[in-house]
Design an enzyme around this catalytic site. Sequence first.
Site, mmCIF file in Angstrom:
data_model
loop_
_atom_site.group_PDB
_atom_site.id
_atom_site.type_symbol
_atom_site.label_atom_id
_atom_site.label_comp_id
_atom_site.label_asym_id
_atom_site.label_seq_id
_atom_site.Cartn_x
_atom_site.Cartn_y
_atom_site.Cartn_z
ATOM 1 N N LYS A 39 31.615 48.315 -13.004
ATOM 2 C CA LYS A 39 30.267 47.804 -12.767
ATOM 3 C C LYS A 39 29.226 48.397 -13.722
ATOM 4 O O LYS A 39 28.419 47.695 -14.318
ATOM 5 C CB LYS A 39 29.906 48.167 -11.317
ATOM 6 C CG LYS A 39 28.717 47.438 -10.786
ATOM 7 C CD LYS A 39 28.580 47.771 -9.313
ATOM 8 C CE LYS A 39 27.353 47.152 -8.704
ATOM 9 N NZ LYS A 39 27.176 47.596 -7.327
ATOM 10 N N LYS A 97 40.296 49.350 3.296
ATOM 11 C CA LYS A 97 40.506 49.114 4.744
ATOM 12 C C LYS A 97 39.377 48.323 5.385
ATOM 13 O O LYS A 97 39.588 47.534 6.295
ATOM 14 C CB LYS A 97 40.718 50.433 5.500
ATOM 15 C CG LYS A 97 39.676 51.493 5.228
ATOM 16 C CD LYS A 97 40.271 52.584 4.394
ATOM 17 C CE LYS A 97 39.201 53.415 3.739
ATOM 18 N NZ LYS A 97 39.682 54.555 3.031
ATOM 19 N N GLU A 121 49.411 49.142 1.387
ATOM 20 C CA GLU A 121 49.889 50.395 1.971
ATOM 21 C C GLU A 121 48.835 51.507 1.891
ATOM 22 O O GLU A 121 48.663 52.300 2.825
ATOM 23 C CB GLU A 121 51.162 50.848 1.231
ATOM 24 C CG GLU A 121 51.851 52.031 1.843
ATOM 25 C CD GLU A 121 52.366 51.742 3.254
ATOM 26 O OE1 GLU A 121 53.307 50.967 3.392
ATOM 27 O OE2 GLU A 121 51.789 52.287 4.219
ATOM 28 N N GLY A 126 46.537 56.665 3.381
ATOM 29 C CA GLY A 126 46.856 57.057 2.000
ATOM 30 C C GLY A 126 48.324 57.000 1.657
ATOM 31 O O GLY A 126 48.938 55.930 1.658
ATOM 32 N N ILE A 128 50.920 58.091 3.275
ATOM 33 C CA ILE A 128 51.918 57.980 4.360
ATOM 34 C C ILE A 128 52.387 56.516 4.429
ATOM 35 O O ILE A 128 51.565 55.617 4.614
ATOM 36 C CB ILE A 128 51.320 58.387 5.728
ATOM 37 C CG1 ILE A 128 50.841 59.843 5.702
ATOM 38 C CG2 ILE A 128 52.321 58.164 6.851
ATOM 39 C CD1 ILE A 128 50.183 60.319 6.999
ATOM 40 N N GLY A 179 34.789 66.927 -2.093
ATOM 41 C CA GLY A 179 35.068 65.526 -2.446
ATOM 42 C C GLY A 179 35.811 64.761 -1.367
ATOM 43 O O GLY A 179 36.270 63.642 -1.588
ATOM 44 N N GLU A 182 32.081 61.312 1.650
ATOM 45 C CA GLU A 182 31.114 60.681 0.759
ATOM 46 C C GLU A 182 29.711 61.179 1.091
ATOM 47 O O GLU A 182 29.499 61.793 2.144
ATOM 48 C CB GLU A 182 31.192 59.167 0.949
ATOM 49 C CG GLU A 182 32.525 58.638 0.458
ATOM 50 C CD GLU A 182 32.662 57.154 0.662
ATOM 51 O OE1 GLU A 182 31.648 56.456 0.618
ATOM 52 O OE2 GLU A 182 33.807 56.724 0.866
ATOM 53 N N LYS A 197 41.518 51.309 10.001
ATOM 54 C CA LYS A 197 42.959 51.540 9.796
ATOM 55 C C LYS A 197 43.754 51.157 11.045
ATOM 56 O O LYS A 197 44.843 50.588 10.962
ATOM 57 C CB LYS A 197 43.197 53.012 9.438
ATOM 58 C CG LYS A 197 42.609 53.363 8.077
ATOM 59 C CD LYS A 197 42.537 54.859 7.849
ATOM 60 C CE LYS A 197 41.893 55.171 6.523
ATOM 61 N NZ LYS A 197 41.560 56.591 6.354
ATOM 62 N N GLY A 295 42.580 60.853 -1.451
ATOM 63 C CA GLY A 295 42.675 61.595 -2.705
ATOM 64 C C GLY A 295 43.199 60.706 -3.817
ATOM 65 O O GLY A 295 43.921 59.740 -3.571
HETATM 66 N N1 LIG Z 1 39.026 57.827 -2.381
HETATM 67 C C1 LIG Z 1 40.095 57.826 -1.582
HETATM 68 O O1 LIG Z 1 40.729 58.860 -1.394
HETATM 69 C C2 LIG Z 1 40.561 56.557 -0.934
HETATM 70 C C3 LIG Z 1 41.689 56.582 -0.093
HETATM 71 C C4 LIG Z 1 42.161 55.395 0.475
HETATM 72 C C5 LIG Z 1 41.488 54.210 0.213
HETATM 73 N N2 LIG Z 1 40.363 54.219 -0.595
HETATM 74 C C6 LIG Z 1 39.693 52.934 -0.847
HETATM 75 O O2 LIG Z 1 39.854 52.623 -2.228
HETATM 76 C C7 LIG Z 1 38.715 51.906 -2.691
HETATM 77 C C8 LIG Z 1 38.122 52.633 -3.908
HETATM 78 O O3 LIG Z 1 37.679 53.916 -3.514
HETATM 79 P P1 LIG Z 1 37.258 55.024 -4.590
HETATM 80 O O4 LIG Z 1 37.171 56.303 -3.829
HETATM 81 O O5 LIG Z 1 38.147 54.960 -5.769
HETATM 82 O O6 LIG Z 1 35.768 54.553 -4.982
HETATM 83 P P2 LIG Z 1 34.873 55.106 -6.168
HETATM 84 O O7 LIG Z 1 35.395 56.388 -6.691
HETATM 85 O O8 LIG Z 1 33.470 55.066 -5.669
HETATM 86 O O9 LIG Z 1 35.043 54.001 -7.326
HETATM 87 C C9 LIG Z 1 34.608 52.691 -7.143
HETATM 88 C C10 LIG Z 1 34.856 51.909 -8.400
HETATM 89 O O10 LIG Z 1 34.544 50.546 -8.111
HETATM 90 C C11 LIG Z 1 33.783 50.034 -9.202
HETATM 91 N N3 LIG Z 1 32.989 48.908 -8.722
HETATM 92 C C12 LIG Z 1 32.052 48.872 -7.741
HETATM 93 N N4 LIG Z 1 31.574 47.621 -7.578
HETATM 94 C C13 LIG Z 1 32.232 46.859 -8.487
HETATM 95 C C14 LIG Z 1 32.192 45.478 -8.837
HETATM 96 N N5 LIG Z 1 31.382 44.625 -8.192
HETATM 97 N N6 LIG Z 1 32.994 45.026 -9.829
HETATM 98 C C15 LIG Z 1 33.826 45.875 -10.493
HETATM 99 N N7 LIG Z 1 33.914 47.189 -10.209
HETATM 100 C C16 LIG Z 1 33.128 47.679 -9.230
HETATM 101 C C17 LIG Z 1 32.947 51.214 -9.658
HETATM 102 O O11 LIG Z 1 32.497 50.935 -10.963
HETATM 103 P P3 LIG Z 1 31.750 52.024 -11.872
HETATM 104 O O12 LIG Z 1 32.804 52.957 -12.341
HETATM 105 O O13 LIG Z 1 31.189 51.198 -12.982
HETATM 106 O O14 LIG Z 1 30.723 52.668 -10.993
HETATM 107 C C18 LIG Z 1 33.993 52.333 -9.585
HETATM 108 O O15 LIG Z 1 34.780 52.364 -10.733
HETATM 109 C C19 LIG Z 1 37.763 51.802 -1.496
HETATM 110 O O16 LIG Z 1 37.984 50.592 -0.844
HETATM 111 C C20 LIG Z 1 38.190 52.948 -0.609
HETATM 112 O O17 LIG Z 1 37.908 52.723 0.759
HETATM 113 C C21 LIG Z 1 39.905 55.353 -1.161
#
Ligand SMILES: NC(=O)c1ccc[n+]([C@@H]2O[C@H](COP(=O)([O-])OP(=O)(O)OC[C@H]3O[C@@H](n4cnc5c(N)ncnc54)[C@H](OP(=O)(O)O)[C@@H]3O)[C@@H](O)[C@H]2O)c1
Length: 416
Positions: A39, A97, A121, A126, A128, A179, A182, A197, A295
């Site tokens: 983005k 989710k 998955e 995560g 698991i 980290g 959020e 979930k 993570g």
């Molecule tokens: N973090 C975890 O441990 C974890 C675990 C399980 C599931 N998840 C899920 O995985 C997903 C991602 O989480 P994350 O922690 O990786 O998030 P994040 O670190 O905040 O990264 C989000 C990414 O999405 C991009 N983005 C946002 N809006 C966009 C759009 N409209 N078009 C294209 N790209 C866009 C952002 O772009 P920019 O880089 O340009 O800002 C960034 O690269 C979420 O659904 C979250 O619930 C996360």
Amino acid sequence: MSKKLKIGLFGFGCVGQGLYHVLNNSTGFKADIAKIAVKNKTKPRIVGKELITYDKWEILNNPEIDVVVELIDDAEEAFHIVSEALKKGKHVVTANKKLLATHLEELYRLQQENNVSLLYEASACGSIPIIRSLEEYFDNEELEKVSGIFNGTTNYILTKTIAEKLSYANALKQAQDKGFAESDPTNDVEGFDAKFKAVIIALHAFGLIIKQEEVLNIGITTLHENDIKYASEKGYKIKLTPIIQRLDDDKVSVFVAPRFIKEHNHLYNVDNEFNGVIVEGKFSGEQFLQGRGAGSYPTGAAVLSDISALSHGYKYEFKKYAQKHAPTFTNDVVIEAYFRYNNNDDLKQIIFDEISEKYTSKDYHYVVGKVNLTHLIANRDYILKNNLFISLVDEKVSLAKEESKKTVFKKELVSY
Ligand SMILES: NC(=O)c1ccc[n+]([C@@H]2O[C@H](COP(=O)([O-])OP(=O)(O)OC[C@H]3O[C@@H](n4cnc5c(N)ncnc54)[C@H](OP(=O)(O)O)[C@@H]3O)[C@@H](O)[C@H]2O)c1
């Protein structure tokens, strides 16, 4: 024979970069990331700019891309991307989710109609492998219950407040600094994330598509040191646990609430940011899985496992959903709960059917007893606004109609 896939990746944050790393370091499996959509145009990237795009259609309209991996942090935009990809005949892997729990029925229908695969998955606990275990291993067995710790942030906060006596605010700050949480932790600490979930898992464990708005989630924001003291004195730890439970042949209840847990329960020793899932089958008994629920690398590894499964033509079969006699969802259940309140008005508001323990002092009042989940749903905002705390005592959940039969039976005994 596995097929080499061309991936269009949406999102290059925590999980997107985790996937990139895991994929580059995977020895057994290869897939090409053809394009990455992000983005923010000013953010520095660890990949060459020829790989980056800011235009979603560059991926969605590319006929050579056969898999869309959706890892963005905006559930509504994710819905547009994922539904468009499915309609265009692309397979999709997502970790989102909230997207899934909010649009489960529509996404299920879209992947069926377009004869493509939607795998997720990483969205539940995560690394698991709970969804694939439910789909493939427990596909024919009738399950009794799936419960666990589905959210690492709240588990970290609870561990620190109980074991290290940190205040709630300090434990939350530590989770944010590390980290795990959020900057806006509402989804985690109010139990929404765990609920999303639970809704996903209910589909694979019991064949139920439930509206997430109908599922109760009570979080840990009102936890007070008196609650922690009460729990410790009775030998309990406090955990935030979703419970997805079959109550009779055709009723399943799903909710998320804090719960007092005794040492004999597997979840007692699941601490810090770890997740744990207990699956109870009618014949297989109890199975316990523990691992990292979030993570960069653990979640990236779960996404890679889905991509690898796709290369072998894998698709969820939703066997339990397709069953003729799938159970239905109910909130008309009675739970045994501890309830810390401020004054008698609170007890008039949250009506307990039976009270087995009561304590009042100048500044601490609680009851333990039986309460119908529907009362808690109706009064969720009241509980939060008035800083009251409610926690399941161990895991006593029963259908309200069964409880009322017991009450009649007790009355009959008394009258004899
Ligand atoms: N973090 C975890 O441990 C974890 C675990 C399980 C599931 N998840 C899920 O995985 C997903 C991602 O989480 P994350 O922690 O990786 O998030 P994040 O670190 O905040 O990264 C989000 C990414 O999405 C991009 N983005 C946002 N809006 C966009 C759009 N409209 N078009 C294209 N790209 C866009 C952002 O772009 P920019 O880089 O340009 O800002 C960034 O690269 C979420 O659904 C979250 O619930 C996360």
